[in-house]
Design an enzyme around this catalytic site. Sequence first.
Site, PDB file in Angstrom:
ATOM      1  N   CYS A  46       0.848  -1.202   0.000  1.00 46.75           N
ATOM      2  CA  CYS A  46       0.000   0.000   0.000  1.00 46.75           C
ATOM      3  C   CYS A  46       0.884   1.254   0.000  1.00 46.75           C
ATOM      4  O   CYS A  46       1.686   1.460   0.918  1.00 46.75           O
ATOM      5  CB  CYS A  46      -0.928  -0.009   1.205  1.00 46.75           C
TER       6      CYS A  46
ATOM      7  N   CYS B 115       0.433   3.422   3.136  1.00 53.73           N
ATOM      8  CA  CYS B 115       1.060   2.781   4.299  1.00 53.73           C
ATOM      9  C   CYS B 115       2.562   3.037   4.278  1.00 53.73           C
ATOM     10  O   CYS B 115       3.161   3.371   5.309  1.00 53.73           O
ATOM     11  CB  CYS B 115       0.823   1.267   4.283  1.00 53.73           C
TER      12      CYS B 115
ATOM     13  N   ASP C 124      -0.191  16.442  -1.793  1.00 58.85           N
ATOM     14  CA  ASP C 124      -0.578  15.602  -2.926  1.00 58.85           C
ATOM     15  C   ASP C 124       0.438  15.780  -4.052  1.00 58.85           C
ATOM     16  O   ASP C 124       0.882  16.892  -4.338  1.00 58.85           O
ATOM     17  CB  ASP C 124      -1.981  15.989  -3.403  1.00 58.85           C
TER      18      ASP C 124
ATOM     19  N   ASN D 235     -12.812  10.541  -1.289  1.00 52.95           N
ATOM     20  CA  ASN D 235     -13.327   9.743  -2.393  1.00 52.95           C
ATOM     21  C   ASN D 235     -13.390   8.284  -1.939  1.00 52.95           C
ATOM     22  O   ASN D 235     -12.413   7.765  -1.392  1.00 52.95           O
ATOM     23  CB  ASN D 235     -12.419   9.884  -3.618  1.00 52.95           C
TER      24      ASN D 235
ATOM     25  N   THR E 290      -8.623   6.308  -6.112  1.00 53.84           N
ATOM     26  CA  THR E 290      -7.575   5.610  -6.868  1.00 53.84           C
ATOM     27  C   THR E 290      -6.530   4.977  -5.959  1.00 53.84           C
ATOM     28  O   THR E 290      -5.863   4.030  -6.363  1.00 53.84           O
ATOM     29  CB  THR E 290      -6.864   6.574  -7.843  1.00 53.84           C
TER      30      THR E 290
ATOM     31  N   HIS F  53      -6.305   3.435   0.374  1.00 52.14           N
ATOM     32  CA  HIS F  53      -5.980   3.663   1.786  1.00 52.14           C
ATOM     33  C   HIS F  53      -6.706   4.960   2.114  1.00 52.14           C
ATOM     34  O   HIS F  53      -6.461   5.990   1.463  1.00 52.14           O
ATOM     35  CB  HIS F  53      -4.461   3.800   1.951  1.00 52.14           C
TER      36      HIS F  53
ATOM     37  N   HIS G 169      -8.135   8.416   2.792  1.00 55.19           N
ATOM     38  CA  HIS G 169      -7.436   9.705   2.839  1.00 55.19           C
ATOM     39  C   HIS G 169      -8.435  10.841   2.678  1.00 55.19           C
ATOM     40  O   HIS G 169      -9.432  10.704   1.973  1.00 55.19           O
ATOM     41  CB  HIS G 169      -6.345   9.799   1.772  1.00 55.19           C
TER      42      HIS G 169
ATOM     43  N   HIS H 225      -8.633  14.637   1.312  1.00 54.73           N
ATOM     44  CA  HIS H 225      -7.997  15.729   0.576  1.00 54.73           C
ATOM     45  C   HIS H 225      -8.366  17.028   1.288  1.00 54.73           C
ATOM     46  O   HIS H 225      -9.547  17.260   1.575  1.00 54.73           O
ATOM     47  CB  HIS H 225      -8.539  15.831  -0.852  1.00 54.73           C
TER      48      HIS H 225
HETATM   49  P1  DGP Z   1      -7.977   9.606  -4.793  1.00 53.86           P
HETATM   50  O1  DGP Z   1      -8.232   9.754  -6.251  1.00 53.86           O
HETATM   51  O2  DGP Z   1      -9.030  10.288  -3.922  1.00 53.86           O
HETATM   52  O3  DGP Z   1      -7.747   8.162  -4.411  1.00 53.86           O
HETATM   53  O4  DGP Z   1      -6.643  10.415  -4.511  1.00 53.86           O
HETATM   54  C1  DGP Z   1      -5.382   9.871  -4.522  1.00 53.86           C
HETATM   55  C2  DGP Z   1      -4.419  11.026  -4.524  1.00 53.86           C
HETATM   56  O5  DGP Z   1      -3.133  10.528  -4.208  1.00 53.86           O
HETATM   57  C3  DGP Z   1      -4.266  11.722  -5.883  1.00 53.86           C
HETATM   58  O6  DGP Z   1      -4.743  13.076  -5.750  1.00 53.86           O
HETATM   59  C4  DGP Z   1      -2.790  11.720  -6.178  1.00 53.86           C
HETATM   60  C5  DGP Z   1      -2.169  11.303  -4.860  1.00 53.86           C
HETATM   61  N1  DGP Z   1      -0.988  10.483  -4.989  1.00 53.86           N
HETATM   62  C6  DGP Z   1      -0.871   9.342  -5.717  1.00 53.86           C
HETATM   63  N2  DGP Z   1       0.367   8.835  -5.590  1.00 53.86           N
HETATM   64  C7  DGP Z   1       1.032   9.672  -4.757  1.00 53.86           C
HETATM   65  C8  DGP Z   1       2.361   9.674  -4.240  1.00 53.86           C
HETATM   66  O7  DGP Z   1       3.198   8.800  -4.512  1.00 53.86           O
HETATM   67  N3  DGP Z   1       2.701  10.694  -3.409  1.00 53.86           N
HETATM   68  C9  DGP Z   1       1.809  11.682  -3.078  1.00 53.86           C
HETATM   69  N4  DGP Z   1       2.246  12.641  -2.265  1.00 53.86           N
HETATM   70  N5  DGP Z   1       0.553  11.710  -3.541  1.00 53.86           N
HETATM   71  C10 DGP Z   1       0.178  10.712  -4.372  1.00 53.86           C
END
Ligand code: DGP
Length: 113
Positions: free
Chosen positions: A5, A8, A31, A86, A94, A97, A99, A101
């Site tokens: 993950c 994680c 993000d 989301n 996507t 885990h 989260h 925003h």
């Molecule tokens: P969601 O679509 O709600 O599952 O948002 C996932 C968010 O995670 C998306 O806005 C981009 C962010 N994200 C994906 N991979 C990484 C990463 O490796 N590092 C960081 N800081 N954010 C990431």
Amino acid sequence: MTETCLFCRIAHGELPVTLIAQNDHAVAFRDIHPQAPVHVLVVPRRHVGSLAEATDGAELGAVLLLAAEVARAEGVAESGYRTVMNTGDDGGQTVHHLHVHVLGGRRLGWPPG
Ligand code: DGP
């Protein structure tokens, strides 16, 4: 912790991100694809797949309180901000885990797409 993950691994310091806030249950980091001048993710330290799988109110409360702390620290508490969770495919999740925003620093549109 789930070895595969992404969040994680970030929460446990295995991937390099700058933590901008943390408490006993949650950590916050920027993000990677910011959608607003302020775009921070707040995640529980423990693996929880999504809001649909959440069972611990104290943990969930700590995630939300950290989101509010992030908004204050990022200077958007007064101007306003949006917190988004989301959940599942139709919700646009996507990373599986849980989260939150935290988005702010510009006027955000509504309704979402
Ligand atoms: P969601 O679509 O709600 O599952 O948002 C996932 C968010 O995670 C998306 O806005 C981009 C962010 N994200 C994906 N991979 C990484 C990463 O490796 N590092 C960081 N800081 N954010 C990431």
